[in-house]
Design a protein around this motif. Structure first.
Motif, PDB file in Angstrom:
ATOM      1  N   ARG A   1      -0.226  -5.311 -12.593  1.00  0.00           N
ATOM      2  CA  ARG A   1      -0.808  -6.039 -13.296  1.00  0.00           C
ATOM      3  C   ARG A   1       0.232  -7.728 -12.730  1.00  0.00           C
TER       4      ARG A   1
ATOM      5  N   ARG B   1       2.043   1.794  -3.562  1.00  0.00           N
ATOM      6  CA  ARG B   1       0.863   2.355  -4.548  1.00  0.00           C
ATOM      7  C   ARG B   1       0.785   4.091  -4.118  1.00  0.00           C
TER       8      ARG B   1
ATOM      9  N   ARG C   1      -4.272  -6.658  -8.090  1.00  0.00           N
ATOM     10  CA  ARG C   1      -5.547  -5.545  -7.551  1.00  0.00           C
ATOM     11  C   ARG C   1      -5.463  -4.937  -6.660  1.00  0.00           C
ATOM     12  N   ARG C   2      -4.638  -5.087  -5.385  1.00  0.00           N
ATOM     13  CA  ARG C   2      -4.412  -4.004  -4.613  1.00  0.00           C
ATOM     14  C   ARG C   2      -3.541  -2.851  -4.976  1.00  0.00           C
TER      15      ARG C   2
ATOM     16  N   ASP D   1      -3.256  -1.033  -7.862  1.00  0.00           N
ATOM     17  CA  ASP D   1      -3.516  -0.928  -9.748  1.00  0.00           C
ATOM     18  C   ASP D   1      -2.417  -1.411 -10.352  1.00  0.00           C
TER      19      ASP D   1
ATOM     20  N   GLN E   1       4.246   2.201 -10.603  1.00  0.00           N
ATOM     21  CA  GLN E   1       3.364   0.679 -11.064  1.00  0.00           C
ATOM     22  C   GLN E   1       4.205  -0.057 -11.129  1.00  0.00           C
TER      23      GLN E   1
ATOM     24  N   ASP F   1       0.848  -1.422  -0.296  1.00  0.00           N
ATOM     25  CA  ASP F   1       0.291   0.282   0.042  1.00  0.00           C
ATOM     26  C   ASP F   1       0.410   1.254  -0.414  1.00  0.00           C
TER      27      ASP F   1
END
Length: 671
Positions: free
Chosen positions: A632, A601, A627-628, A630, A606, A598
């Motif tokens: 891939r 993020r 997903r958490r 953002d 990225q 987190d």
């Protein structure tokens, strides 16, 4: 006046050794955990490749041929050749004498019967029979000639044991010739004994060679060379005796007294052997071999075979390169040519030249501790090759990669340069077309027939870089990576990405973090040389802590987080710095890992996860983490890992460049 000799350097038109292939092979083994020294040795064992791709003979093949040659000599020969020849001559003499006794009408019957009784009562042992007949009054001239040939044969064989070629040189020799040999032996022993006492001079050696040089075709330069040659031959003669059965050895010793009909020859040879043993105690005087063939060897030829076996044993040791400090320059090329032929010596010389080239090329460097390591130049070369492989894979990914607009990274500088892998700048169209036209015309083509653009023609517009990235590559170094064959692909991926940033995107920053039970920031050389770890634990939490610290140090750069792993996190750092490990993954470990993700993020990273393996639990964990963040998830095949990571990095640059400006062409998309 010019003199010409046979060229001994092999095929002068053979392609040179491919150092790039050598480095790629050595680098692959180093990444697998071998030392550069061992990796180089293994490459030389397998055999090098020429620039034409052809495989050249390696050390293993030469060693195999040496071992095969050794087996052939032992399996083909026996050591009773001289004894067989003596037995044949003895049987011939006795048969001729019997015929003469049977057909001589003038002989006294009593004398005839006595002589026949003597022949009938000969001992069965060849040596004893020869000794028994030493005083026999032969009636047949043919028989006497055959018996005298036994003495001559024994003399020549005994000399041939110590002086190669004597058997042939003394064939049909006169009494004067034999006397000259005896004189040479007496003078030689006097010279050896003076040398033992330290009383000899250079003049003594020169006088001896001036008088007896014809017996030494190798023409030694000084007494030490003379001693080396004589001792090697004499020791081989002793090993031949040691290799005989006790019965054969006893027979030969008894027969030796009959050499030339005088015991003086054996006395002088025994004296010479004693001198040589004293002067060259390091020779192998006690060894033996087990011959199992049927082709009998005479004493001289047998000694030559024992010397061949010694040569082969030395060659096997030299080709094994097992001693500390061994170099291929130590291989005796002359001995190799004698035993396996000139081509084998050429192959060994080529391998020695390759070893020197690798050491002198700057690809390998000697560390302060004394061991070899890959040099920065080698790392760049390996990175270039790996990046070329990645480019090939990316170019072949039809339908597997989204075409992206690359965009300008900044204002054009007005200059252009040749396109290289990783470039996302727009084409310099005029320069590209001009290059294609010039190349077509130079090759004899016509512009009217059309011009085809190749990669070598393409030039791109140079731009001033506006944005840069801080790339954190987190690679799993837990034991499962090595156990499941993912160790080398992981290292290849890191090296390819490192080279791309260092050569094409110098403004971008790269930090490599290896994480097992704990995480460590590594330079690329440290990662490449890293051996597999036995400690259990996958501490992604610690790796993310280090990555976030790296991102915070460079607030002006776009964070890019690339995570390569084959397992769920099973360890984390406690507040006091202690490592917590638990398997299956503990909820606290998952919570701490998610907490740091987190944070990544929030820093704007990225994020891309590269999942290795098909474990369903790992797949669920990685997908939820992506997903958490953002980000891939990519699940590449092992041989496609490098292309996937580089592709992800280039995609992050394209997205950043897209925000800086529009236009340009993706170097791997459709033109």
């Amino acid at each position: 006046m010019s003199r010409y000799t046979r060229y001994a350097g092999g095929d002068p038109l053979a392609p040179p050794v491919d150092l790039a292939d050598a480095l790629a092979s050595i680098g692959e083994d180093v990444m697998a955990g071998w030392s550069p020294e061992r990796a180089m040795r293994e490459y030389l064992r397998r055999g090098a490749k020429g620039t034409g791709g052809q495989q050249r003979t390696g050390l293993d093949d030469l060693a195999r041929r040496v071992a095969q040659r050794r087996r052939e000599l032992l399996d083909r020969h026996s050591l009773d050749g001289t004894l067989q020849q003596v037995r044949e001559l003895l049987d011939k003499a006795v048969l001729a004498e019997r015929k003469q006794l049977a057909r001589d009408p003038m002989m006294d019957e009593g004398d005839r019967a006595f002589r026949q009784l003597q022949l009938d009562d000969l001992p069965p042992a060849t040596s004893a029979a020869v000794q028994e007949l030493s005083s026999y009054d032969w009636q047949s001239s043919e028989a006497r000639e055959a018996y005298d040939r036994i003495k001559d044969l024994l003399g020549r064989e005994l000399l041939d044991q110590r002086f190669a070629g004597m058997k042939q040189a003394l064939e049909n020799a006169t009494e004067e010739d034999r006397e000259r040999v005896g004189e040479m032996l007496r003078d030689l022993n006097e010279l050896l004994e003076k040398h033992r006492r330290g009383e000899d001079t250079r003049a003594d050696f020169d006088d001896f060679m001036a008088k007896h040089g014809e017996f030494f075709p190798e023409q030694p330069k000084d007494i030490e060379e003379l001693l080396d040659a004589l001792a090697a031959r004499s020791a081989a003669a002793q090993r031949m005796l040691n290799s005989m059965s006790p019965e054969q050895r006893a027979e030969l010793m008894q027969l030796s007294a009959q050499a030339f009909g005088s015991p003086e020859l054996m006395d002088q040879l025994a004296r010479m052997d004693g001198n040589l043993r004293s002067l060259r105690p390091g020779e192998d005087w006690t060894g033996s071999q087990r011959f199992q063939g049927e082709e009998g060897l005479g004493l001289g030829d047998g000694t030559g075979v024992l010397q061949d076996l010694a040569d082969l044993d030395n060659l096997a040791d030299q080709l094994a390169q097992s001693r500390e400090g061994s170099r291929l320059d130590d291989v005796d090329l002359d001995a190799l040519a004698r035993q396996l032929g000139a081509e084998a010596a050429v192959d060994a010389r080529a391998l020695a030249e390759l070893e020197r080239a690798l050491r002198d090329s700057g690809y390998l460097k000697r560390a302060p501790e004394g061991d070899l390591r890959l040099s920065p130049r080698a790392m760049r070369q390996l990175g270039r090759q790996l990046l070329r492989d990645v480019a090939t894979r990316l170019a072949s990914r039809q339908g597997q990669r989204d075409a992206r607009k690359a965009g300008l990274l900044g204002e054009p500088t007005g200059a252009s340069r040749g396109w290289e892998f990783g470039d996302i700048e727009p084409w310099a169209t005029a320069r590209t077309v001009t290059n294609a036209v010039v190349r077509t015309v130079a090759a004899g083509g016509s512009v009217a027939d059309g011009v085809r653009i190749t990669l070598d023609d393409i030039e791109v517009t140079e731009t001033e870089e506006r944005t840069r990235a801080a790339v954190a590559l987190l690679v799993d170094t837990s034991f499962s990576m090595a156990m499941d064959g993912r160790w080398v692909p992981m290292k290849r991926t890191a090296l390819a990405l490192h080279h791309l940033l260092r050569t094409r995107f110098r403004g971008d920053l790269l930090q490599v973090v290896g994480f097992g039970r704990v995480a460590t920031v590594m330079d690329i050389e440290q990662l490449i040389g890293l051996d597999s770890q036995w400690e259990k634990g996958t501490n992604l939490h610690h790796a993310l802590l280090l990555a976030n610290r790296f991102f915070r140090k460079h607030p002006d750069a776009q964070p890019v987080l690339l995570i390569v792993t084959d397992g769920e996190p099973t360890s984390h750092l406690e507040a006091n710095g202690e490592v917590w490990f638990d398997y299956p993954p503990h909820p606290l470990t998952i919570a701490r890992t998610v907490q740091e993700l987190d944070a990544s993020r929030r820093l704007g990273a990225q994020t891309t996860f590269f999942r290795l393996g098909d474990d369903p639990g790992l797949a669920r964990f990685v997908d939820s983490m992506a997903r958490r963040a953002d980000g891939r998830t990519v699940a590449p095949e092992l041989d496609d890992l490098g292309a996937a990571v580089v592709d992800s990095y280039l995609g992050s640059r394209a997205r950043r460049a897209g925000r800086a400006g529009a236009g340009g062409t993706d170097p791997f998309g459709e033109r």
